[in-house]
Design a protein around this motif. Structure first.
Motif, PDB file in Angstrom:
ATOM      1  N   ALA A  44     -20.757-110.074 -59.688  1.00  0.00           N
ATOM      2  CA  ALA A  44     -21.077-109.580 -61.028  1.00  0.00           C
ATOM      3  C   ALA A  44     -21.342-108.089 -61.068  1.00  0.00           C
ATOM      4  CB  ALA A  44     -22.289-110.336 -61.585  1.00  0.00           C
ATOM      5  N   GLY A  45     -21.583-107.478 -59.893  1.00  0.00           N
ATOM      6  CA  GLY A  45     -21.875-106.049 -59.858  1.00  0.00           C
ATOM      7  C   GLY A  45     -23.344-105.715 -59.771  1.00  0.00           C
ATOM      8  N   LYS A  46     -24.166-106.658 -59.308  1.00  0.00           N
ATOM      9  CA  LYS A  46     -25.617-106.447 -59.273  1.00  0.00           C
ATOM     10  C   LYS A  46     -25.990-105.316 -58.310  1.00  0.00           C
ATOM     11  CE  LYS A  46     -26.460-110.757 -58.096  1.00  0.00           C
ATOM     12  NZ  LYS A  46     -25.073-111.290 -58.087  1.00  0.00           N
ATOM     13  N   SER A  47     -25.531-105.428 -57.070  1.00  0.00           N
ATOM     14  CA  SER A  47     -25.827-104.374 -56.089  1.00  0.00           C
ATOM     15  C   SER A  47     -25.124-103.071 -56.458  1.00  0.00           C
ATOM     16  CB  SER A  47     -25.400-104.814 -54.690  1.00  0.00           C
ATOM     17  OG  SER A  47     -26.186-105.903 -54.247  1.00  0.00           O
ATOM     18  N   THR A  48     -23.942-103.187 -57.019  1.00  0.00           N
ATOM     19  CA  THR A  48     -23.218-101.996 -57.476  1.00  0.00           C
ATOM     20  C   THR A  48     -24.024-101.245 -58.520  1.00  0.00           C
ATOM     21  OG1 THR A  48     -21.068-103.019 -57.029  1.00  0.00           O
ATOM     22  CG2 THR A  48     -21.099-101.195 -58.599  1.00  0.00           C
ATOM     23  N   LEU A  49     -24.623-101.973 -59.437  1.00  0.00           N
ATOM     24  CA  LEU A  49     -25.447-101.342 -60.468  1.00  0.00           C
ATOM     25  C   LEU A  49     -26.607-100.587 -59.838  1.00  0.00           C
ATOM     26  CD1 LEU A  49     -26.373-100.818 -63.370  1.00  0.00           C
ATOM     27  CD2 LEU A  49     -27.493-103.065 -63.343  1.00  0.00           C
ATOM     28  N   LEU A  50     -27.305-101.228 -58.909  1.00  0.00           N
ATOM     29  CA  LEU A  50     -28.456-100.580 -58.285  1.00  0.00           C
ATOM     30  C   LEU A  50     -28.022 -99.325 -57.527  1.00  0.00           C
ATOM     31  CD1 LEU A  50     -31.514-101.027 -58.021  1.00  0.00           C
ATOM     32  CD2 LEU A  50     -31.070-102.132 -55.825  1.00  0.00           C
ATOM     33  N   LYS A  51     -26.930 -99.420 -56.790  1.00  0.00           N
ATOM     34  CA  LYS A  51     -26.457 -98.275 -56.014  1.00  0.00           C
ATOM     35  C   LYS A  51     -25.964 -97.149 -56.915  1.00  0.00           C
ATOM     36  CE  LYS A  51     -25.284-100.972 -51.911  1.00  0.00           C
ATOM     37  NZ  LYS A  51     -24.192-101.497 -51.055  1.00  0.00           N
ATOM     38  N   ALA A  52     -25.355 -97.488 -58.033  1.00  0.00           N
ATOM     39  CA  ALA A  52     -24.902 -96.451 -58.967  1.00  0.00           C
ATOM     40  C   ALA A  52     -26.086 -95.743 -59.609  1.00  0.00           C
ATOM     41  CB  ALA A  52     -23.999 -97.066 -60.030  1.00  0.00           C
ATOM     42  N   ILE A  53     -27.132 -96.503 -59.935  1.00  0.00           N
ATOM     43  CA  ILE A  53     -28.341 -95.910 -60.509  1.00  0.00           C
ATOM     44  C   ILE A  53     -28.931 -94.879 -59.553  1.00  0.00           C
ATOM     45  CG2 ILE A  53     -30.771 -96.443 -61.027  1.00  0.00           C
ATOM     46  CD1 ILE A  53     -29.741 -99.097 -62.264  1.00  0.00           C
ATOM     47  N   LEU A  54     -28.899 -95.204 -58.249  1.00  0.00           N
ATOM     48  CA  LEU A  54     -29.496 -94.339 -57.231  1.00  0.00           C
ATOM     49  C   LEU A  54     -28.512 -93.317 -56.669  1.00  0.00           C
ATOM     50  CD1 LEU A  54     -31.566 -97.065 -55.354  1.00  0.00           C
ATOM     51  CD2 LEU A  54     -32.381 -95.420 -57.056  1.00  0.00           C
ATOM     52  N   GLU A  55     -27.302 -93.263 -57.244  1.00  0.00           N
ATOM     53  CA  GLU A  55     -26.257 -92.323 -56.827  1.00  0.00           C
ATOM     54  C   GLU A  55     -25.855 -92.515 -55.372  1.00  0.00           C
ATOM     55  OE1 GLU A  55     -27.283 -88.314 -57.904  1.00  0.00           O
ATOM     56  OE2 GLU A  55     -27.487 -88.803 -60.029  1.00  0.00           O
ATOM     57  N   LEU A  56     -25.930 -93.753 -54.898  1.00  0.00           N
ATOM     58  CA  LEU A  56     -25.449 -94.090 -53.566  1.00  0.00           C
ATOM     59  C   LEU A  56     -23.944 -94.342 -53.580  1.00  0.00           C
ATOM     60  CD1 LEU A  56     -28.356 -96.455 -52.512  1.00  0.00           C
ATOM     61  CD2 LEU A  56     -28.017 -94.074 -51.829  1.00  0.00           C
ATOM     62  N   ARG A  65     -31.239 -91.934 -66.190  1.00  0.00           N
ATOM     63  CA  ARG A  65     -32.480 -91.154 -66.094  1.00  0.00           C
ATOM     64  C   ARG A  65     -33.563 -92.053 -65.513  1.00  0.00           C
ATOM     65  NH1 ARG A  65     -32.208 -86.250 -68.522  1.00  0.00           N
ATOM     66  NH2 ARG A  65     -34.456 -86.011 -68.729  1.00  0.00           N
ATOM     67  N   LEU A  66     -34.254 -91.517 -64.517  1.00  0.00           N
ATOM     68  CA  LEU A  66     -35.326 -92.241 -63.846  1.00  0.00           C
ATOM     69  C   LEU A  66     -36.629 -91.513 -64.125  1.00  0.00           C
ATOM     70  CD1 LEU A  66     -32.944 -92.265 -60.993  1.00  0.00           C
ATOM     71  CD2 LEU A  66     -34.049 -94.438 -61.466  1.00  0.00           C
ATOM     72  N   LEU A  67     -37.621 -92.252 -64.620  1.00  0.00           N
ATOM     73  CA  LEU A  67     -38.900 -91.657 -65.022  1.00  0.00           C
ATOM     74  C   LEU A  67     -38.649 -90.505 -65.993  1.00  0.00           C
ATOM     75  CD1 LEU A  67     -40.585 -91.668 -61.490  1.00  0.00           C
ATOM     76  CD2 LEU A  67     -40.722 -93.422 -63.252  1.00  0.00           C
ATOM     77  N   GLU A  68     -37.625 -90.714 -66.841  1.00  0.00           N
ATOM     78  CA  GLU A  68     -37.250 -89.796 -67.926  1.00  0.00           C
ATOM     79  C   GLU A  68     -36.700 -88.457 -67.426  1.00  0.00           C
ATOM     80  OE1 GLU A  68     -40.648 -89.689 -70.562  1.00  0.00           O
ATOM     81  OE2 GLU A  68     -40.205 -91.698 -71.321  1.00  0.00           O
ATOM     82  N   ARG A  69     -36.227 -88.440 -66.179  1.00  0.00           N
ATOM     83  CA  ARG A  69     -35.651 -87.222 -65.606  1.00  0.00           C
ATOM     84  C   ARG A  69     -34.416 -87.575 -64.783  1.00  0.00           C
ATOM     85  NH1 ARG A  69     -40.857 -84.673 -62.701  1.00  0.00           N
ATOM     86  NH2 ARG A  69     -39.395 -83.011 -62.123  1.00  0.00           N
ATOM     87  N   PRO A  70     -33.536 -86.609 -64.496  1.00  0.00           N
ATOM     88  CA  PRO A  70     -32.405 -86.868 -63.605  1.00  0.00           C
ATOM     89  C   PRO A  70     -32.895 -87.204 -62.205  1.00  0.00           C
ATOM     90  CG  PRO A  70     -32.097 -84.815 -64.827  1.00  0.00           C
ATOM     91  CD  PRO A  70     -33.504 -85.240 -65.061  1.00  0.00           C
ATOM     92  N   LEU A  71     -32.110 -88.007 -61.474  1.00  0.00           N
ATOM     93  CA  LEU A  71     -32.520 -88.447 -60.147  1.00  0.00           C
ATOM     94  C   LEU A  71     -32.833 -87.275 -59.226  1.00  0.00           C
ATOM     95  CD1 LEU A  71     -32.896 -90.713 -58.039  1.00  0.00           C
ATOM     96  CD2 LEU A  71     -30.449 -90.536 -57.555  1.00  0.00           C
ATOM     97  N   LYS A  72     -32.038 -86.218 -59.285  1.00  0.00           N
ATOM     98  CA  LYS A  72     -32.229 -85.106 -58.350  1.00  0.00           C
ATOM     99  C   LYS A  72     -33.589 -84.441 -58.516  1.00  0.00           C
ATOM    100  CE  LYS A  72     -29.880 -81.759 -61.369  1.00  0.00           C
ATOM    101  NZ  LYS A  72     -28.723 -80.826 -61.484  1.00  0.00           N
ATOM    102  N   GLU A  73     -34.217 -84.587 -59.677  1.00  0.00           N
ATOM    103  CA  GLU A  73     -35.526 -83.982 -59.916  1.00  0.00           C
ATOM    104  C   GLU A  73     -36.677 -84.899 -59.527  1.00  0.00           C
ATOM    105  OE1 GLU A  73     -35.858 -82.731 -63.948  1.00  0.00           O
ATOM    106  OE2 GLU A  73     -34.043 -81.496 -63.914  1.00  0.00           O
ATOM    107  N   ILE A  74     -36.384 -86.161 -59.306  1.00  0.00           N
ATOM    108  CA  ILE A  74     -37.456 -87.145 -59.145  1.00  0.00           C
ATOM    109  C   ILE A  74     -37.224 -88.064 -57.945  1.00  0.00           C
ATOM    110  CG2 ILE A  74     -36.425 -88.995 -60.584  1.00  0.00           C
ATOM    111  CD1 ILE A  74     -40.045 -87.703 -60.922  1.00  0.00           C
TER     112      ILE A  74
END
Length: 250
Positions: A44-56, A65-74
């Motif tokens: 279904a893309g479950k792990s793919t979703l998590l890895k895409a969120i984390l830019e892996l 946006r994580l904690l209302e900021r781009p990943l690179k900042e947080i």
């Protein structure tokens, strides 16, 4: 009334593997202080979703946006526990040094842990019941013990958002219960926990919310709403005869 801050916002996310679309137009958000499960059938893309969120893995397009900021900042506030089969268990590192890796975001350019970092790592190992194994090689542990150590590494990071990919696969019941208890404590402290999960029979006791996925977002919401048969049918279709929840067979 103060508005709830969002721990995660995903907008218009598309991801492809080798020219085939793996995720299509994913949109959802999770408030801080929630424990959410990502569920769906195999592929279904479950792990793919998590890895895409984390830019892996790269995304075709979309905004996260994580904690209302781009990943690179947080990034240092995000802890990730990958699937056990993604680990190299032959790597020569012991339990304590594995957990110390979680303190690296706090270290200076020389990256030499101080006594305070080692004390904190020991505390995190005690939290997961693994302090007695601190000198053991990571590859010598059972599956449940390994997963506890990697949770300790995440705790050592002092993160605000914890992301775990299938953390309960291949581990013993005692370890699973301990890990769930710690994750729920983190949630109660205001942290946010996101878990790729497959065992629907435990979903209602583990999570506040579920993200039901099958390459596209089927529905996101409270567990009781997502586990309704008509909602699950949209994702699982012919597989439903094999699924069980605490309500009985769907």
């Amino acid at each position: 009334m103060t508005a709830m801050k969002q721990a995660l916002t995903v907008k218009d996310l598309y991801v492809s593997y080798h020219g085939s679309e793996a995720l299509h137009d994913i949109n959802f958000s999770i408030d801080q202080g929630k424990m959410a499960g990502i569920i769906g059938p195999n592929g279904a893309g479950k792990s793919t979703l998590l890895k895409a969120i984390l830019e892996l893995i790269p995304k075709d397009k979309g905004e996260v946006r994580l904690l209302e900021r781009p990943l690179k900042e947080i990034r240092r506030k995000i802890a990730y526990v990958p699937q056990r089969n993604d680990m190299d268990w032959t790597f020569p590192i012991n339990v304590l040094d594995t957990v110390l890796l979680g303190t690296y975001p706090e270290l200076g350019p020389i990256r030499r842990p101080k006594k305070s970092h080692k004390d904190w790592a020991h505390h995190c190992l005690e939290k997961v019941g693994m302090a007695a194994f601190s000198k053991r090689q990571i590859g010598e542990l059972s599956g449940g013990q390994q997963q506890r150590v990697f949770l300790a590494r995440a705790l050592a990071q002092k993160a605000e958002l914890f992301c775990l990919d299938e953390p309960f696969v291949g581990i013993d019941v005692t370890s699973e219960e301990m890990i769930v208890g710690i994750l729920q404590e983190l949630r109660d402290e205001g942290k946010t926990v996101l878990v790729v999960h497959h065992d629907l029979s435990k979903a209602d006791s583990y999570f506040n919310e579920l993200i039901l996925l099958n390459k596209k977002l089927i529905q996101k919401g409270p567990v009781s709403e997502i586990l309704e048969p008509d909602v699950m049918m949209k994702a699982y279709e012919s597989q439903l005869s094999f699924l069980q929840t605490k309500r009985g067979a769907i």
